[in-house]
Enzyme design. Structure first.
Site, PDB file in Angstrom:
ATOM      1  N   GLN A  67      -2.809  -2.789  -7.474  1.00 56.64           N
ATOM      2  CA  GLN A  67      -2.423  -3.813  -8.448  1.00 56.64           C
ATOM      3  C   GLN A  67      -3.661  -4.330  -9.183  1.00 56.64           C
ATOM      4  O   GLN A  67      -4.793  -4.038  -8.798  1.00 56.64           O
ATOM      5  CB  GLN A  67      -1.737  -4.977  -7.732  1.00 56.64           C
ATOM      6  CG  GLN A  67      -2.595  -5.627  -6.669  1.00 56.64           C
ATOM      7  CD  GLN A  67      -1.801  -6.348  -5.603  1.00 56.64           C
ATOM      8  OE1 GLN A  67      -0.683  -6.798  -5.840  1.00 56.64           O
ATOM      9  NE2 GLN A  67      -2.358  -6.464  -4.408  1.00 56.64           N
ATOM     10  N   ASP A  89      -0.389  -0.950   5.435  1.00 59.54           N
ATOM     11  CA  ASP A  89       0.967  -1.315   5.030  1.00 59.54           C
ATOM     12  C   ASP A  89       1.623  -2.077   6.179  1.00 59.54           C
ATOM     13  O   ASP A  89       1.748  -1.570   7.289  1.00 59.54           O
ATOM     14  CB  ASP A  89       1.748  -0.035   4.713  1.00 59.54           C
ATOM     15  CG  ASP A  89       3.124  -0.315   4.146  1.00 59.54           C
ATOM     16  OD1 ASP A  89       3.655  -1.413   4.367  1.00 59.54           O
ATOM     17  OD2 ASP A  89       3.671   0.576   3.483  1.00 59.54           O
ATOM     18  N   ASP A 134       4.245 -13.261   4.872  1.00 58.72           N
ATOM     19  CA  ASP A 134       3.748 -13.955   3.677  1.00 58.72           C
ATOM     20  C   ASP A 134       3.693 -12.948   2.540  1.00 58.72           C
ATOM     21  O   ASP A 134       2.632 -12.496   2.132  1.00 58.72           O
ATOM     22  CB  ASP A 134       2.366 -14.557   3.978  1.00 58.72           C
ATOM     23  CG  ASP A 134       1.805 -15.346   2.809  1.00 58.72           C
ATOM     24  OD1 ASP A 134       2.537 -15.516   1.813  1.00 58.72           O
ATOM     25  OD2 ASP A 134       0.647 -15.779   2.890  1.00 58.72           O
ATOM     26  N   SER A 135       4.846 -12.599   2.041  1.00 61.19           N
ATOM     27  CA  SER A 135       4.950 -11.540   1.038  1.00 61.19           C
ATOM     28  C   SER A 135       4.944 -12.107  -0.364  1.00 61.19           C
ATOM     29  O   SER A 135       5.230 -13.281  -0.589  1.00 61.19           O
ATOM     30  CB  SER A 135       6.244 -10.745   1.250  1.00 61.19           C
ATOM     31  OG  SER A 135       7.362 -11.593   1.053  1.00 61.19           O
ATOM     32  N   ASP A 147       6.532 -11.534  -4.400  1.00 58.75           N
ATOM     33  CA  ASP A 147       7.903 -11.372  -4.875  1.00 58.75           C
ATOM     34  C   ASP A 147       8.413  -9.964  -4.592  1.00 58.75           C
ATOM     35  O   ASP A 147       7.624  -9.007  -4.535  1.00 58.75           O
ATOM     36  CB  ASP A 147       7.981 -11.648  -6.380  1.00 58.75           C
ATOM     37  CG  ASP A 147       7.661 -13.102  -6.710  1.00 58.75           C
ATOM     38  OD1 ASP A 147       7.745 -13.941  -5.795  1.00 58.75           O
ATOM     39  OD2 ASP A 147       7.336 -13.388  -7.876  1.00 58.75           O
TER      40      ASP A 147
END
Length: 288
Positions: free
Chosen positions: A49, A155, A173-174, A176
């Protein structure tokens, strides 16, 4: 890593307007949120990202992933305190804690306030996020360096696939549910979380906005109700998040009540009253 500062070339996701720099976040089709930015402190793409640390006028420094604000110096403590101190005040003796996600290190920082916790595994897929937040976002990360924290850059879904009866508390604690984080909201992931917990373990996850992400929240609650005898939904006000109204869902194999008589941790938002009243949700949530 590289410091960016205010560059001649505007980084991705930012726009120049009348000499000012703005982050314009596309929250949904009918709503955009704009933040006036003082400075681009850090900007770099990871394999996963685009990562930025921005210094904003109203919220201070903020972590932005793929153009979406994740946490800020002004209100990040609210979310991080709520996702940690609530479950850790319900489990009477949490010694092994797993945090999935939480790359800003804020949740791990709060867990470190519990002396009885012996082991904190923090599984974050993107090492660049952790490095950037530790260096450029100390108001949230506290430049976390507690030896009990074991950083695992992997992961989170794979991490819990083959673990059994190991953790007392698991904190999801992800970000969206888009892109790689989508799988963190699937039933199979929650089943693996359940197996990774000890026989009296409990878990908590952020379950999105009760106003703008109702279907995601309801799906999360259903998944957790299918697995745990004790399920509780609680809420907090986090100004940066859409609508400022956020939900968390807790699933427990055994404990379902706050056990502490006094809350004496060094916090800015959570106190003993919050520990109990956060479960007093609005009427429209009680009907689901």
């Amino acid at each position: 890593m590289k410091e960016v500062g205010r560059l001649n070339q505007t980084p991705e996701f930012l726009q120049e307007k009348n000499g000012d720099l703005w982050l314009i976040e596309d929250e949904r089709e009918n709503m955009k949120v704009s933040y006036r930015i003082k400075e681009v402190v850090f900007s770099e793409k990871s394999p996963f990202q685009h990562v930025m640390i921005l210094d904003s006028y109203d919220f201070g420094r903020m972590l932005v992933l793929d153009g979406v604000v994740q946490t800020t110096s002004l209100d990040g403590h609210i979310y991080n305190e709520m996702i940690t101190h609530i479950p850790l005040s319900i489990h009477p003796n949490p010694e092994r804690v797993l945090i999935i996600g939480g790359g800003d290190c804020g949740a791990a920082r709060e867990v470190c306030k519990y002396e009885n916790v012996k082991e904190i595994d923090m599984v974050e897929i993107d090492e660049l996020v952790v490095d950037a937040c530790k260096k450029y976002l100390p108001a949230v990360s506290g430049n976390l360096s507690d030896p009990r924290v074991n950083f695992i850059f992997n992961d989170g879904i794979k991490h819990v696939e083959n673990i059994r009866d190991h953790y007392d508390v698991i904190i999801v604690d992800s970000s969206d549910p888009v892109g790689p984080a989508r799988a963190l909201f699937e039933k199979s992931f929650y089943e693996n979380i359940h197996r990774a917990l000890k026989e009296d373990g409990l878990m908590v996850c952020q379950s999105q906005s009760p106003l703008f992400h109702r279907s995601v929240m309801n799906q999360t609650i259903r998944h957790i109700r299918d697995l745990y005898p004790a399920v509780k939904v609680y809420t907090a006000t986090v100004p940066t998040y859409p609508g400022g109204f956020w939900s968390f869902t807790l699933g427990s194999k055994n404990y379902d009540q706050v056990y502490v008589d006094r809350f004496e941790k060094d916090t800015k938002y959570v106190n003993h009253s919050i520990l109990t009243t956060c479960f007093d949700v609005p009427a429209f949530l009680k009907h689901d």
